[in-house]
Motif scaffolding. Sequence first.
Motif, PDB file in Angstrom:
ATOM      1  N   ASP A 189       0.822  -1.218   0.000  1.00 54.17           N
ATOM      2  CA  ASP A 189       0.000   0.000   0.000  1.00 54.17           C
ATOM      3  C   ASP A 189       0.854   1.266   0.000  1.00 54.17           C
ATOM      4  N   ASP A 190       2.094   1.131  -0.450  1.00 55.19           N
ATOM      5  CA  ASP A 190       2.967   2.298  -0.608  1.00 55.19           C
ATOM      6  C   ASP A 190       3.093   2.631  -2.091  1.00 55.19           C
TER       7      ASP A 190
ATOM      8  N   TYR B 169       5.302   4.982  -4.871  1.00 53.99           N
ATOM      9  CA  TYR B 169       6.548   5.718  -5.079  1.00 53.99           C
ATOM     10  C   TYR B 169       6.450   6.402  -6.436  1.00 53.99           C
TER      11      TYR B 169
ATOM     12  N   HIS C 239       6.941   9.655  -1.875  1.00 56.87           N
ATOM     13  CA  HIS C 239       6.203   8.524  -1.307  1.00 56.87           C
ATOM     14  C   HIS C 239       4.795   8.992  -0.929  1.00 56.87           C
ATOM     15  N   SER C 240       3.829   8.098  -1.092  1.00 59.15           N
ATOM     16  CA  SER C 240       2.453   8.428  -0.715  1.00 59.15           C
ATOM     17  C   SER C 240       1.720   7.164  -0.312  1.00 59.15           C
ATOM     18  N   LYS C 241       0.711   7.344   0.525  1.00 57.08           N
ATOM     19  CA  LYS C 241      -0.181   6.227   0.873  1.00 57.08           C
ATOM     20  C   LYS C 241      -1.515   6.355   0.155  1.00 57.08           C
TER      21      LYS C 241
END
Length: 519
Positions: A39-40, A42, A58-60
């Motif tokens: 669930d990451d 890039y 990076h984002s969720k």
Amino acid sequence: MKSKLLPLLAMTAALNAGAYQNPVIPGLHPDPSIVAVGDDFYLVNSSFCYFPGVPIYHSKDLVNWTQTGHVLDRPEQLPLDGAGVWGGIYAPTIRYDNGRFYMITTNVSSRGNFIVHTTDPSKGWSDPVWLEQGGIDPSLYFEDGKCYMVSNPDVGIWLCEIDPLTGKTLSPSKRIWDGTGGRHPEAPHIYKKDGYYYLLIAEGGTELGHGVTIARSRNIDGPYTPNPANPILSHFNKEAQYNPIQGTGHADFVQAPDGSWWLVCLGFRQQSGPHCLLGRETYLAPVRWDENAWPVVNGNGTISLDMDVPTLPLHPKATPAVRDDFDNTALGHEWVWLRNPHSENYVLKDGRLTIKATDVTLDNSKESPSMVLRRMEHINFSATTRVRLTDDGQGAEGGMTMWASEPSHYDLFVTRKSDGEQAIELRYRLDALTHIEKTIPLKKSIKDVELRITGNPQHFTFSYSIDGGKTFNDLALMNTRYLSTETAGGFTGTLIGLYTTDPSAKAKAVFEYFDYKPL
Ligand code: 6LW
């Protein structure tokens, strides 16, 4: 050490649940490429003549992105000798396979296409593995232990199998698609879904005619059948005629853990008529697959600033602090250098950034001047610094610049004049024209000067303060459009630089803080 982030969390996306604001990464962040690992997410961007290269985010939730560093942060990975605003690092692709991240890109000022890899992006990336297939915008596709590379030599999309760890070519390169006839077929990416290989590309060039097209095949090496509904994303049409986002193209797909599909792409925002200063930015749009198994981008193939669509659960991030107090041991990830910097000329100590001068001026297109830059990310902004110029010989300068390229910058600085006194000066450098707009002599008792540049769609206003920032005096305003991509050229938009230069290479410019504030 003072914190660089405000303690209060603030939504960077629109506040309505299930909506968000584009661009998701503003300012010079073109050619986005994205990968999901669990669930990451890039994301990487191209970086041209700037060092370090290839910012990684990076984002969720695909909406809120945090820069975690740069992929190319060692000079051995990123030789930028003589690279200018059309040179250096072009579009990267990030992929993940079997526990390893890969980033493939082109250094057009060096040996062309290469890969770097890592099992942990936070620990750094390998040295370059150089590749044989030419063209730009290389991408990787992994399947069953095999790795394929696509790129665009000879105005078409070519595929070959490679060993991504050695760079060895394992099959002859094959031309697999020419696109639908638009100029500059580029930015190819391959995905597999429900038994089809999809080949996504950009066409039309990275200006107003930009768009994204797609073709598919049952075999990776073709023949590829174009989508009858191409382009799947373009703003070169009636629907987007008045859209503040233009030039949408160069996209990459990603599937989120909840099964939803998304696309990141580049686009630009115009100001002062058709001019763009922010560079090409990163935008996000939802994708659905229609009944004929073709992707549809945001319903009608256009995107907007306010996106009223369901998102993944949002993970708001801290709003960046306005002030950089220079009291960390290293500069934040937002700061970059032009070409490979002489790192000994930048000293962070006692809450100050001291930049030591060389005789390299901002007009020098081969060397790296003593200058750090950060992106202009908003059309309306203000940037303020406090500077003291010391050990300065005649003609030395230290201050702030709106920097588009060596022949295109506006400089606001403290300088040592021939009469031995210091003065504040405002200079416009526009190709064959170099013009000193204002000179304000400084009393000997004044050591520190605040310099401020305020931007709006049409103008930059240049001002200074000699009472510690209590009152600012406007010097002049100057049109933004002469620094635009349309006028100044380059792939890079406009950045704000802190710099010094001295014919006798002795001066130091001591910066006490830097404020960047969206207005
Ligand atoms: C990039 C190409 C493009 O390599 O511009 O807009 C080039 N697309 O795909 C430089 O960013």
